[in-house]
Design a protein around this motif. Structure first.
Motif, PDB file in Angstrom:
ATOM      1  N   GLN A  25       0.832  -1.207   0.000  1.00  0.00           N
ATOM      2  CA  GLN A  25       0.000   0.000   0.000  1.00  0.00           C
ATOM      3  C   GLN A  25       0.867   1.257   0.000  1.00  0.00           C
ATOM      4  O   GLN A  25       0.577   2.221  -0.712  1.00  0.00           O
ATOM      5  N   ALA A  26       1.943   1.258   0.776  1.00  0.00           N
ATOM      6  CA  ALA A  26       2.832   2.426   0.827  1.00  0.00           C
ATOM      7  C   ALA A  26       3.513   2.653  -0.517  1.00  0.00           C
ATOM      8  O   ALA A  26       3.660   3.800  -0.963  1.00  0.00           O
ATOM      9  N   VAL A  27       3.915   1.584  -1.180  1.00  0.00           N
ATOM     10  CA  VAL A  27       4.524   1.706  -2.514  1.00  0.00           C
ATOM     11  C   VAL A  27       3.497   2.268  -3.493  1.00  0.00           C
ATOM     12  O   VAL A  27       3.815   3.141  -4.315  1.00  0.00           O
ATOM     13  N   SER A  28       2.264   1.801  -3.408  1.00  0.00           N
ATOM     14  CA  SER A  28       1.201   2.289  -4.291  1.00  0.00           C
ATOM     15  C   SER A  28       0.972   3.791  -4.116  1.00  0.00           C
ATOM     16  O   SER A  28       0.770   4.515  -5.097  1.00  0.00           O
ATOM     17  N   GLU A  49       6.558   6.933   5.377  1.00  0.00           N
ATOM     18  CA  GLU A  49       5.613   5.858   5.709  1.00  0.00           C
ATOM     19  C   GLU A  49       6.091   4.523   5.167  1.00  0.00           C
ATOM     20  O   GLU A  49       5.982   3.498   5.843  1.00  0.00           O
ATOM     21  N   LEU A  50       6.664   4.526   3.958  1.00  0.00           N
ATOM     22  CA  LEU A  50       7.209   3.288   3.394  1.00  0.00           C
ATOM     23  C   LEU A  50       8.338   2.752   4.269  1.00  0.00           C
ATOM     24  O   LEU A  50       8.387   1.554   4.576  1.00  0.00           O
ATOM     25  N   ILE A  51       9.221   3.632   4.697  1.00  0.00           N
ATOM     26  CA  ILE A  51      10.330   3.205   5.562  1.00  0.00           C
ATOM     27  C   ILE A  51       9.787   2.566   6.834  1.00  0.00           C
ATOM     28  O   ILE A  51      10.251   1.503   7.262  1.00  0.00           O
ATOM     29  N   GLY A  52       8.803   3.181   7.456  1.00  0.00           N
ATOM     30  CA  GLY A  52       8.209   2.625   8.673  1.00  0.00           C
ATOM     31  C   GLY A  52       7.585   1.257   8.439  1.00  0.00           C
ATOM     32  O   GLY A  52       7.742   0.340   9.255  1.00  0.00           O
ATOM     33  N   GLU A  53       6.905   1.101   7.309  1.00  0.00           N
ATOM     34  CA  GLU A  53       6.284  -0.190   7.006  1.00  0.00           C
ATOM     35  C   GLU A  53       7.339  -1.260   6.735  1.00  0.00           C
ATOM     36  O   GLU A  53       7.183  -2.414   7.150  1.00  0.00           O
ATOM     37  N   ILE A  54       8.419  -0.886   6.057  1.00  0.00           N
ATOM     38  CA  ILE A  54       9.498  -1.840   5.817  1.00  0.00           C
ATOM     39  C   ILE A  54      10.151  -2.241   7.138  1.00  0.00           C
ATOM     40  O   ILE A  54      10.462  -3.418   7.355  1.00  0.00           O
ATOM     41  N   GLU A  55      10.331  -1.288   8.038  1.00  0.00           N
ATOM     42  CA  GLU A  55      10.892  -1.607   9.356  1.00  0.00           C
ATOM     43  C   GLU A  55      10.004  -2.599  10.105  1.00  0.00           C
ATOM     44  O   GLU A  55      10.502  -3.571  10.699  1.00  0.00           O
TER      45      GLU A  55
END
Length: 88
Positions: A25-28, A49-55
């Motif tokens: 979703q963050a990538v989208s 937000e993408l960084i946080g989700e990857i973490e």
């Protein structure tokens, strides 16, 4: 080493699935609105937000490894091959 608060494999797999979906979703959002844009109700950019989700996702991968469900100690060569294929 400390014990995980939750050691249920089913729970960890469910959370891994949820976090993977949140990475998608963050990538989208980045692809649709750009990396430096943000939702009007949030201060974090889409990139942050993408960084946080990857973490969060990586933490669950670590938990699965800690529970000995997966073992990534021999994955370095496979990861390097994948990276090489992406760069060439």
């Amino acid at each position: 080493m400390q014990e995980l608060k939750v050691n249920s494999l089913e729970y960890l797999l469910l959370k891994t699935q949820e976090e993977a979906a949140e990475v998608i979703q963050a990538v989208s959002k980045i692809r649709r609105f750009g990396p430096d844009n943000h939702h009007p109700e949030r201060k974090q950019t889409n990139r942050q937000e993408l960084i946080g989700e990857i973490e969060d996702f990586l933490a669950l991968i670590a938990a699965l490894e800690y529970q000995q469900f997966i073992d990534l100690t021999n994955s370095a060569d496979s990861i390097k091959l994948k990276l090489k294929s992406l760069l060439h």
